[in-house]
Design a protein around this motif. Structure first.
Motif: not given
Length: 357
Positions: A41-46, A48-52, A201-205
């Motif tokens: 679930r957290t991976g899918m949410a993250a 979505a924010y990668m591009t932004a 960005l790193i944490i999101n990745a």
């Protein structure tokens, strides 16, 4: 922040990789421990924010890199402008009487040499305003005083006077702008904001990598490297007078060498230079006179100044005395200095005869 921008390129790069790598590793371990069964679930949410987040980091770092590189280029351009103004001033003095030409160019050579040796070092210190008390600043004041004094004299043609004044204005403007650039610093808030965006960005990745596994970990590693390299580049180019990427003082140094070699003196000219090296003295000892730093330069004139002398001899005597008086750029009844030395002078009567002369 000056200590950071003063580091060599390898140190800045190593420090950036160390900090970004350490934060990323700690974040990975923490996320691996905390997400557990919620990784999907957290991976899918993250994702979505990668591009932004990627766009935000790219915009911030792109703006900073472009801004700081433009400042570096501007500083280098100003160094070239300073050298060009010095060249125009030297050429303008060719139309002056020889004593004025030599005086202005001597002051110009001293200023350029002092500027290259002291100003650029002062620009690279914590307080760039130290350049206001450097030898270069004092030399510039002397050059201004001599140039404007001579340019204002009635025998100087208006074209020559205007050219000298315009060149001096360009010279001082370039130095003032260099001082302004050296005294300014990159907005630390923008650097911190870029770093925060990079870490986000790193944490999101890392979230995405934990969710997907496999080769996606290489994407996260690549992002970590990009963030570290971008931050290192920003720091490296943010100080034009210290650190790994600095302004090249070569144009000023070259101009100083040319002026001091006599390239712009009409009686020497560009095809010849005044030799001043030790090799010249070795090749022809008679062409050199060695004078210690605390010794005066000795000048003597053989003149017709006896009882039976006519006015021409007295004119020559007065001209000799005035030339020595004017070595400091003013007629004040006191002997000037020649090449940093006092002048000891003698006037000898030639008696208008073989015995005297």
């Amino acid at each position: 922040m000056s200590w950071l921008t003063s580091l060599p390129v390898w140190a800045i790069l190593f420090l950036s990789l160390l900090v970004v790598g350490s934060v990323s590793s700690a974040s990975y371990l923490l996320l691996h421990k905390k997400t557990g069964e919620h990784r999907e679930r957290t991976g899918m949410a993250a994702a979505a924010y990668m591009t932004a987040l990627g766009s935000l980091f790219a915009i911030l770092t792109g703006f900073l890199i472009n801004s700081e590189y433009a400042t570096l280029r501007q500083a280098q351009s100003l160094v070239g402008k300073e050298a060009a103004a010095a060249s125009r001033l030297a050429w303008a003095t060719e139309a002056l009487p020889s004593v004025d030409t030599a005086l202005v160019q001597q002051r110009l050579g001293v200023y350029l040499s002092d500027s290259e040796q002291s100003d650029f070092k002062a620009f690279g210190t914590d307080k760039a305003q130290n350049a206001q008390t450097s030898p270069g600043f004092g030399s510039l004041r002397e050059l201004q005083s001599v140039s404007f004094t001579i340019a204002s004299r009635s025998y100087v043609a208006s074209a020559t006077s205007n050219a000298m004044e315009a060149s001096m204005a360009d010279l001082t403007d370039a130095r003032r702008e260099l001082l302004s650039i050296a005294d300014s610093e990159m907005p630390i808030e923008l650097l911190l904001l870029s770093a925060i965006a990079g870490f986000a960005l790193i944490i999101n990745a890392l979230f995405v990598s934990l969710r997907s596994g496999g080769n996606t970990v290489y994407v996260a590693v690549g992002i970590i490297l990009i963030v570290a390299l971008d931050l290192a580049l920003i720091v490296g180019i943010s100080a034009p007078f210290r650190g790994p990427f600095v302004v090249d003082a070569g144009p000023v140094q070259t101009m100083a060498t040319e002026v001091q070699s006599g390239v712009y003196l009409p009686w020497v000219g560009p095809s010849r230079v005044i030799e001043s090296s030790a090799k010249t003295c070795t090749a022809d000892a008679s062409s050199c006179v060695r004078i210690a730093p605390d010794e005066p330069i000795q000048l003597a004139a053989l003149l017709r100044i006896g009882k039976d002398a006519d006015a021409s001899g007295l004119d020559d005597l007065r001209g000799f005395q005035l030339a020595i008086d004017y070595l400091d750029g003013k007629f004040d009844g006191e002997d000037g200095r020649l090449l940093g030395h006092d002048v000891a002078h003698w006037e000898v009567d030639d008696e208008c005869s073989p015995e005297g002369g």
